[in-house]
Design an enzyme around this catalytic site. Structure first.
Site, PDB file in Angstrom:
ATOM      1  CE1 TYR A  77      40.174  -6.478  -8.715  1.00 53.33           C
ATOM      2  CE2 TYR A  77      41.213  -8.255  -8.656  1.00 53.33           C
ATOM      3  CZ  TYR A  77      41.040  -7.175  -8.840  1.00 53.33           C
ATOM      4  OH  TYR A  77      42.386  -6.517  -9.040  1.00 53.33           O
ATOM      5  CE  LYS A  95      40.843  -5.160 -12.194  1.00 58.75           C
ATOM      6  NZ  LYS A  95      41.010  -3.778 -12.429  1.00 58.75           N
ATOM      7  CB  ILE A 101      51.128  -4.054  -6.284  1.00 58.61           C
ATOM      8  CG1 ILE A 101      50.662  -4.476  -7.713  1.00 58.61           C
ATOM      9  CG2 ILE A 101      52.095  -2.886  -6.054  1.00 58.61           C
ATOM     10  CD1 ILE A 101      51.458  -4.980  -8.240  1.00 58.61           C
ATOM     11  N   GLY A 144      41.142   7.183  -9.521  1.00 58.29           N
ATOM     12  CA  GLY A 144      41.458   6.327  -8.431  1.00 58.29           C
ATOM     13  C   GLY A 144      42.706   6.760  -8.189  1.00 58.29           C
ATOM     14  CG  ASP A 204      40.318   8.088  -5.218  1.00 55.36           C
ATOM     15  OD1 ASP A 204      39.348   7.836  -4.485  1.00 55.36           O
ATOM     16  OD2 ASP A 204      41.288   7.416  -5.382  1.00 55.36           O
TER      17      ASP A 204
HETATM   18  P1  NAD Z   1      43.205   0.748  -4.210  1.00 58.48           P
HETATM   19  O1  NAD Z   1      41.800   0.160  -3.869  1.00 58.48           O
HETATM   20  O2  NAD Z   1      44.019   0.901  -3.302  1.00 58.48           O
HETATM   21  O3  NAD Z   1      42.698   2.109  -4.971  1.00 58.48           O
HETATM   22  C1  NAD Z   1      41.346   2.273  -5.765  1.00 58.48           C
HETATM   23  C2  NAD Z   1      41.183   3.673  -5.450  1.00 58.48           C
HETATM   24  O4  NAD Z   1      40.010   4.035  -6.305  1.00 58.48           O
HETATM   25  C3  NAD Z   1      40.849   4.195  -4.021  1.00 58.48           C
HETATM   26  O5  NAD Z   1      41.710   5.438  -3.923  1.00 58.48           O
HETATM   27  C4  NAD Z   1      39.347   4.597  -4.058  1.00 58.48           C
HETATM   28  O6  NAD Z   1      39.022   5.705  -3.251  1.00 58.48           O
HETATM   29  C5  NAD Z   1      38.946   4.950  -5.678  1.00 58.48           C
HETATM   30  N1  NAD Z   1      37.830   4.557  -6.050  1.00 58.48           N
HETATM   31  C6  NAD Z   1      36.994   3.677  -5.285  1.00 58.48           C
HETATM   32  N2  NAD Z   1      35.498   4.039  -5.975  1.00 58.48           N
HETATM   33  C7  NAD Z   1      35.749   4.952  -6.758  1.00 58.48           C
HETATM   34  C8  NAD Z   1      34.745   5.780  -7.716  1.00 58.48           C
HETATM   35  N3  NAD Z   1      33.465   5.426  -7.701  1.00 58.48           N
HETATM   36  N4  NAD Z   1      35.404   6.641  -8.386  1.00 58.48           N
HETATM   37  C9  NAD Z   1      36.653   7.072  -8.238  1.00 58.48           C
HETATM   38  N5  NAD Z   1      37.636   6.439  -7.622  1.00 58.48           N
HETATM   39  C10 NAD Z   1      37.125   5.449  -6.796  1.00 58.48           C
HETATM   40  O7  NAD Z   1      43.452  -0.052  -5.513  1.00 58.48           O
HETATM   41  P2  NAD Z   1      44.861  -0.326  -6.093  1.00 58.48           P
HETATM   42  O8  NAD Z   1      45.712  -1.432  -5.490  1.00 58.48           O
HETATM   43  O9  NAD Z   1      45.576   0.975  -6.301  1.00 58.48           O
HETATM   44  O10 NAD Z   1      44.619  -0.965  -7.534  1.00 58.48           O
HETATM   45  C11 NAD Z   1      44.467  -0.172  -8.503  1.00 58.48           C
HETATM   46  C12 NAD Z   1      44.206  -1.004  -9.705  1.00 58.48           C
HETATM   47  O11 NAD Z   1      44.895  -2.099 -10.013  1.00 58.48           O
HETATM   48  C13 NAD Z   1      42.634  -1.820  -9.857  1.00 58.48           C
HETATM   49  O12 NAD Z   1      42.144  -1.739 -11.009  1.00 58.48           O
HETATM   50  C14 NAD Z   1      43.207  -3.043  -9.125  1.00 58.48           C
HETATM   51  O13 NAD Z   1      42.274  -4.174  -9.516  1.00 58.48           O
HETATM   52  C15 NAD Z   1      44.409  -3.378 -10.078  1.00 58.48           C
HETATM   53  N6  NAD Z   1      45.255  -4.299  -9.334  1.00 58.48           N
HETATM   54  C16 NAD Z   1      45.871  -4.048  -8.267  1.00 58.48           C
HETATM   55  C17 NAD Z   1      46.582  -5.017  -7.615  1.00 58.48           C
HETATM   56  C18 NAD Z   1      47.257  -4.695  -6.146  1.00 58.48           C
HETATM   57  O14 NAD Z   1      47.795  -5.632  -5.688  1.00 58.48           O
HETATM   58  N7  NAD Z   1      47.150  -3.746  -5.782  1.00 58.48           N
HETATM   59  C19 NAD Z   1      46.687  -6.186  -8.226  1.00 58.48           C
HETATM   60  C20 NAD Z   1      46.107  -6.365  -9.489  1.00 58.48           C
HETATM   61  C21 NAD Z   1      45.372  -5.553  -9.933  1.00 58.48           C
END
Ligand code: NAD
Length: 316
Positions: free
Chosen positions: A144, A148, A174, A10, A36
């Site tokens: 979600y 988690k 974030i 990812g 990804d």
């Molecule tokens: P994002 O949605 O920006 O990125 C997720 C990435 O995963 C994307 O690039 C997508 O193409 C890829 N993806 C989706 N399905 C996939 C698959 N089947 N195989 C491989 N890759 C796949 O998310 P993010 O904001 O970068 O979040 C990253 C992690 O942090 C996640 O677990 C999210 O739950 C957690 N998180 C994020 C936030 C935030 O504010 N961004 C807050 C709390 C937790």
């Protein structure tokens, strides 16, 4: 111990893309493999190895781990809160299947260490809303949040039962300018900066007084690397650590932006994401992370606002 070889699953997302670049700077471009289901931005694609891989495809993830002799996996692929509500079963499948694939690799001693992000979404309406403690009532109401919370339980189980070195943080919202967010409830706090610079106005999908815990990307990356580098004995929580930097409402953020851009105007049109935000804490007590592995944040609201506006101006 083997030399560090990292796989980020990812890696093209909001957090993964900046994490990959930071880790490449630290451990060497060739030692950090990004993966990804879609390609990332030019900097990510050009700075080191990249593989198209589905996080649910156990065989392919195992193959990558063997091929590159991976020691550490950062599992960043997930469906985020707002998107997950639209496709609950698909979100459950991705968020859980990918975690088991990675935890099993560590259980079978194919890799040494796992990072898996949790979220403030593990909390629900019955959780104390202010200064939410590390250990408290957790009754998440979103798919979600359920995924988690379940993931946290499995991380702790794999640690206790199989000695898996898994480390996790409950990220707040974030905020970053390099890559757009991927469908979360805190996305407004990124969109607002883009719109403030582009049009001078923003329509918030959350009400003006909705306080949520937030963090600038640089702090999130620092926390992620700090917890992964901390000596194992310091990491006592093997579910996931509360992590915090600041808390603000859309109205407070707009007021801070107005200090820099006096003509900026905000209005409010809450949508389905309001209900998700209402179920989450307004602020988080992360004192255990601060005590146990010396977590410290750098960015508060004024510093974040300046960094976002500066970063977006330079990019455009
Ligand atoms: P994002 O949605 O920006 O990125 C997720 C990435 O995963 C994307 O690039 C997508 O193409 C890829 N993806 C989706 N399905 C996939 C698959 N089947 N195989 C491989 N890759 C796949 O998310 P993010 O904001 O970068 O979040 C990253 C992690 O942090 C996640 O677990 C999210 O739950 C957690 N998180 C994020 C936030 C935030 O504010 N961004 C807050 C709390 C937790």
């Amino acid at each position: 111990m083997n030399p560090k070889k990292i796989l980020i699953i990812g890696a093209a997302g909001q957090i993964g893309s900046e994490l990959t670049l930071k880790l490449r700077g630290k451990y060497g471009n060739e030692n950090v493999i990004a993966s990804d289901i879609k390609e990332g931005g030019p900097e990510l694609m050009e700075s080191g190895p990249f593989e198209i891989a589905d996080a649910k495809d156990r065989e392919n993830i195992n193959r990558l781990v063997n091929h590159y002799e991976i020691t550490d996996v950062y599992l960043m692929a997930a469906f985020l809160s707002a998107t997950a509500e639209k496709v609950p079963m698909k979100a459950w499948e991705l968020n859980m299947d990918s975690l088991f694939i990675v935890l099993d690799l560590a259980k079978d001693k194919k890799i040494e260490k796992v990072f898996w992000p949790s979220s403030i979404a593990v909390f629900g309406p019955s959780t104390p809303k202010e200064a939410t403690p590390q250990t408290t009532v957790m009754e998440p109401t979103t798919v979600y949040g359920i995924s988690k919370q379940t993931g946290e339980r499995w991380c702790e189980y794999y640690f206790r039962k199989y000695g898996v070195d898994v480390r996790s943080l409950r990220y707040p919202g974030i905020i970053s300018y390099k890559t757009l967010p991927g469908g979360g409830t805190t996305d407004y706090a990124v969109e607002i900066f883009h719109e403030a610079l582009k049009t001078g106005t923003y329509i918030s999908f959350l009400k003006e007084d909705t306080a949520l815990p937030m963090m600038f990307m640089d702090d999130a990356i620092k926390a992620t690397i700090d917890i992964m580098e901390a000596p194992g004995e310091r990491i006592k929580v093997r579910s996931s650590y509360n992590l915090s930097a600041m808390s603000f409402t859309p109205k407070e953020l707009a007021a801070e932006i107005k200090k820099e851009l006096p003509r900026f105007e905000i209005s409010y049109k809450p949508d389905f994401r309001q209900e998700i935000a209402d179920s989450w804490p307004g602020s988080i007590d992360d004192s255990i992370a601060r005590e146990e592995w010396y977590w410290e944040h750098e960015y508060d609201l004024p510093k974040l606002t300046k960094a976002m506006l500066q970063g977006l101006k330079v990019e455009s």
